[in-house]
Design an enzyme around this catalytic site. Sequence first.
Site, PDB file in Angstrom:
ATOM      1  N   GLY A 217       0.739  -1.307   0.017  1.00  0.00           N
ATOM      2  CA  GLY A 217      -0.129  -0.016   0.007  1.00  0.00           C
ATOM      3  C   GLY A 217       0.828   1.200   0.002  1.00  0.00           C
ATOM      4  O   GLY A 217       2.303   1.420  -0.193  1.00  0.00           O
ATOM      5  N   ILE A 218       0.104   2.404   0.199  1.00  0.00           N
ATOM      6  CA  ILE A 218       0.683   3.596   0.393  1.00  0.00           C
ATOM      7  C   ILE A 218       1.462   3.805   1.529  1.00  0.00           C
ATOM      8  O   ILE A 218       1.016   3.451   2.627  1.00  0.00           O
ATOM      9  CB  ILE A 218      -0.627   4.791  -0.102  1.00  0.00           C
ATOM     10  CG1 ILE A 218       0.067   5.849  -0.782  1.00  0.00           C
ATOM     11  CG2 ILE A 218      -1.354   5.125   1.320  1.00  0.00           C
ATOM     12  CD1 ILE A 218      -1.023   6.620  -1.596  1.00  0.00           C
ATOM     13  N   GLY A 219       2.458   4.802   1.457  1.00  0.00           N
ATOM     14  CA  GLY A 219       3.204   5.291   2.857  1.00  0.00           C
ATOM     15  C   GLY A 219       4.591   4.532   2.811  1.00  0.00           C
ATOM     16  O   GLY A 219       4.852   3.929   2.112  1.00  0.00           O
ATOM     17  N   ALA A 220       5.270   5.125   3.723  1.00  0.00           N
ATOM     18  CA  ALA A 220       6.739   4.598   3.858  1.00  0.00           C
ATOM     19  C   ALA A 220       6.925   3.209   3.991  1.00  0.00           C
ATOM     20  O   ALA A 220       7.861   2.800   3.462  1.00  0.00           O
ATOM     21  CB  ALA A 220       7.549   5.685   4.735  1.00  0.00           C
ATOM     22  N   GLU A 240      -2.535  -2.469  -6.087  1.00  0.00           N
ATOM     23  CA  GLU A 240      -2.989  -1.021  -6.669  1.00  0.00           C
ATOM     24  C   GLU A 240      -2.143  -0.197  -7.121  1.00  0.00           C
ATOM     25  O   GLU A 240      -2.392   0.600  -7.886  1.00  0.00           O
ATOM     26  CB  GLU A 240      -3.946  -0.393  -5.836  1.00  0.00           C
ATOM     27  CG  GLU A 240      -3.493   0.462  -4.449  1.00  0.00           C
ATOM     28  CD  GLU A 240      -4.425   1.140  -3.821  1.00  0.00           C
ATOM     29  OE1 GLU A 240      -5.594   0.521  -3.378  1.00  0.00           O
ATOM     30  OE2 GLU A 240      -4.313   2.352  -3.387  1.00  0.00           O
ATOM     31  N   GLY A 338      -7.341   1.796  -0.943  1.00  0.00           N
ATOM     32  CA  GLY A 338      -7.575   0.457  -1.229  1.00  0.00           C
ATOM     33  C   GLY A 338      -7.265  -0.410   0.054  1.00  0.00           C
ATOM     34  O   GLY A 338      -7.368  -1.559  -0.323  1.00  0.00           O
TER      35      GLY A 338
HETATM   36  N1  COA Z   1      -1.232  10.317  16.144  1.00  0.00           N
HETATM   37  C1  COA Z   1      -0.857  11.490  15.646  1.00  0.00           C
HETATM   38  N2  COA Z   1      -0.435  11.664  14.572  1.00  0.00           N
HETATM   39  C2  COA Z   1      -0.074  10.727  13.662  1.00  0.00           C
HETATM   40  C3  COA Z   1      -0.310   9.351  14.200  1.00  0.00           C
HETATM   41  C4  COA Z   1      -0.815   9.211  15.588  1.00  0.00           C
HETATM   42  N3  COA Z   1      -1.303   7.947  15.778  1.00  0.00           N
HETATM   43  N4  COA Z   1       0.255   8.506  13.130  1.00  0.00           N
HETATM   44  C5  COA Z   1       0.542   9.122  12.002  1.00  0.00           C
HETATM   45  N5  COA Z   1       0.697  10.536  12.515  1.00  0.00           N
HETATM   46  C6  COA Z   1       1.182  11.526  11.813  1.00  0.00           C
HETATM   47  C7  COA Z   1       2.539  11.298  11.445  1.00  0.00           C
HETATM   48  O1  COA Z   1       3.516  11.811  12.686  1.00  0.00           O
HETATM   49  C8  COA Z   1       2.943  12.142  10.437  1.00  0.00           C
HETATM   50  O2  COA Z   1       2.766  13.570  10.501  1.00  0.00           O
HETATM   51  P1  COA Z   1       3.771  14.425   9.883  1.00  0.00           P
HETATM   52  O3  COA Z   1       3.211  14.523   8.371  1.00  0.00           O
HETATM   53  O4  COA Z   1       3.603  15.794  10.566  1.00  0.00           O
HETATM   54  O5  COA Z   1       5.073  13.977   9.924  1.00  0.00           O
HETATM   55  C9  COA Z   1       1.580  12.001   9.665  1.00  0.00           C
HETATM   56  O6  COA Z   1       0.647  11.566  10.638  1.00  0.00           O
HETATM   57  C10 COA Z   1       1.579  10.710   8.558  1.00  0.00           C
HETATM   58  O7  COA Z   1       1.967   9.600   9.035  1.00  0.00           O
HETATM   59  P2  COA Z   1       3.315   8.553   8.450  1.00  0.00           P
HETATM   60  O8  COA Z   1       3.117   7.335   9.472  1.00  0.00           O
HETATM   61  O9  COA Z   1       4.347   9.482   8.207  1.00  0.00           O
HETATM   62  O10 COA Z   1       2.389   8.512   6.992  1.00  0.00           O
HETATM   63  P3  COA Z   1       2.846   7.388   5.947  1.00  0.00           P
HETATM   64  O11 COA Z   1       3.320   8.182   4.759  1.00  0.00           O
HETATM   65  O12 COA Z   1       3.769   6.337   6.425  1.00  0.00           O
HETATM   66  O13 COA Z   1       1.348   6.888   5.724  1.00  0.00           O
HETATM   67  C11 COA Z   1      -0.842   6.217   6.283  1.00  0.00           C
HETATM   68  C12 COA Z   1       0.590   6.204   6.523  1.00  0.00           C
HETATM   69  C13 COA Z   1      -1.292   5.389   7.322  1.00  0.00           C
HETATM   70  C14 COA Z   1      -1.389   7.695   6.167  1.00  0.00           C
HETATM   71  C15 COA Z   1      -0.823   5.794   4.851  1.00  0.00           C
HETATM   72  O14 COA Z   1      -0.729   4.322   4.986  1.00  0.00           O
HETATM   73  C16 COA Z   1      -2.596   5.508   4.305  1.00  0.00           C
HETATM   74  O15 COA Z   1      -2.663   6.779   3.834  1.00  0.00           O
HETATM   75  N6  COA Z   1      -3.128   4.533   4.627  1.00  0.00           N
HETATM   76  C17 COA Z   1      -4.856   4.658   4.104  1.00  0.00           C
HETATM   77  C18 COA Z   1      -4.805   4.313   2.708  1.00  0.00           C
HETATM   78  C19 COA Z   1      -4.460   2.839   2.688  1.00  0.00           C
HETATM   79  O16 COA Z   1      -3.773   2.018   3.320  1.00  0.00           O
HETATM   80  N7  COA Z   1      -4.377   2.267   1.132  1.00  0.00           N
HETATM   81  C20 COA Z   1      -3.742   1.146   0.966  1.00  0.00           C
HETATM   82  C21 COA Z   1      -3.755   0.934  -0.630  1.00  0.00           C
HETATM   83  S1  COA Z   1      -2.603   1.921  -1.293  1.00  0.00           S
END
Ligand code: COA
Length: 435
Positions: A217-220, A240, A338
């Site tokens: 999925g999406i994210g680091a 996806e 997704g």
């Molecule tokens: N409480 C407060 N802040 C939080 C948090 C929590 N529990 N968890 C994450 N954050 C903050 C992070 O600190 C970060 O802040 P910043 O932008 O100021 O640095 C921000 O939220 C994003 O978190 P991060 O873990 O860096 O995001 P990521 O790029 O690794 O993506 C998701 C993680 C969950 C956002 C991403 O996987 C997503 O959008 N998932 C939903 C959709 C999905 O899963 N699709 C799947 C098919 S593509």
Amino acid sequence: MNASEMYQSRLKTVDECVKLLKSGDRLILGHAVGEPTTFTRRMAEMAKDLGLKDIEVNHLVYLGGGEYLDPSLGECFHNNSEFVGAPVRQAIKEKRADFTPCFFHEFPRMIREGYITPDVFACQCTPPDKFGYVNLGVSCDYALAAIEKASTVIMEVNDQMPVTYGSTFVHVSEVDAFFESSHPLPEIQPPKIGEVEKKIGKYVADLIPDGACIQLGIGALPDAILSFLGDKKDLGVHTEMISDGTIPLIESGVINGKKKQTFQGKIVSTFFMGTKKFYDFIDHNPAIQMMPVDYTNDPDIIAQNDNLISVNSCIQVDLMGQVCSEAIGERQISGIGGQLDFIRGANRSKGGKAILAMASTTKGISKIVPYLDHGAPVTTDRCDVDYIVTEYGVASLRGQTLRERARRLINIAHPDFRPELIKEWERRFNRTWEG
Ligand code: COA
């Protein structure tokens, strides 16, 4: 009129294309890297002079410059997204933008059944080939549904867009207006892999057997995990999206799709985000099969592949295993995308596993909590949740009691937060901590 003459007759300047917008229109943009960035920038620059009002700009992942989101253009444009990318977060925070919850696989159906029908659809494509087909390149997803339903289809013809194979070819007769441009596509740099990511990557890699079909999925984190799969054999991809992390695995033959039940030997995806190296890699690559998102993300299609392992990320998990992946409390920062499509598909797949991987903390706070933050939506509910992985281990939650789920989750929480979570566990289940 042949295809080449038709293309020439529909070729306009970008400004002429912007003038096709009318006040009150709903404009759906091509997805992620497929956004027509020259068009959206000019549209923001010209809107006031053209007297445009109340145009709903609708999209999912958005990587653009966000020019149309400028508060000074509030009368001209209104954002409604099904996925909140970084440029939209501020507008959402300031209540200047709307969010519509939607499973990614259902978005084409929303378009076709009239829930979110576009007046105008605008995206990027390649120049037409000798048969009169342009190619959607990096973004297939909902484009075909939008082209089918929009009254006006506008395409930015960028000669730097790669050609991808699959359901990405559109005949010039289906497009009302083209304009030409030439610019690099937006790039997403690979994630930095630190100690936490290494530990999580190792735990997730241990859950992926040889011959598995993977979705990332999406994210680091999902992308970081790929760097731990170099020793696997015969992996397939049904996803996806994928990014740069897959290149070494494809080149070394670890990903060969031999064991897949659908599109054997092919990497099935619906959009791509990566670096220029990745866009060059997918260009005319016969291993790539782009399909619309109502195919790639349909849980029943996903489940046709055995050993489907989905790896996604999340924001917060409560002690029942309810997962929020899209908001911080009430504040929407992402979308459903997704995630549940693939979790359900993986759960239905023979030998499948649905993994949610996350660091145990962020900015000094625990991501495993007794209760989700006030107002936080449940993205993945407690019946669908399967594996949660942090740098402290793996919690397998399916089929477990609430008491056992909470115990397993506490054991993978950051040690600094365990005493507080254990106190909650003892209160909730009226017994002494079992370890
Ligand atoms: N409480 C407060 N802040 C939080 C948090 C929590 N529990 N968890 C994450 N954050 C903050 C992070 O600190 C970060 O802040 P910043 O932008 O100021 O640095 C921000 O939220 C994003 O978190 P991060 O873990 O860096 O995001 P990521 O790029 O690794 O993506 C998701 C993680 C969950 C956002 C991403 O996987 C997503 O959008 N998932 C939903 C959709 C999905 O899963 N699709 C799947 C098919 S593509």
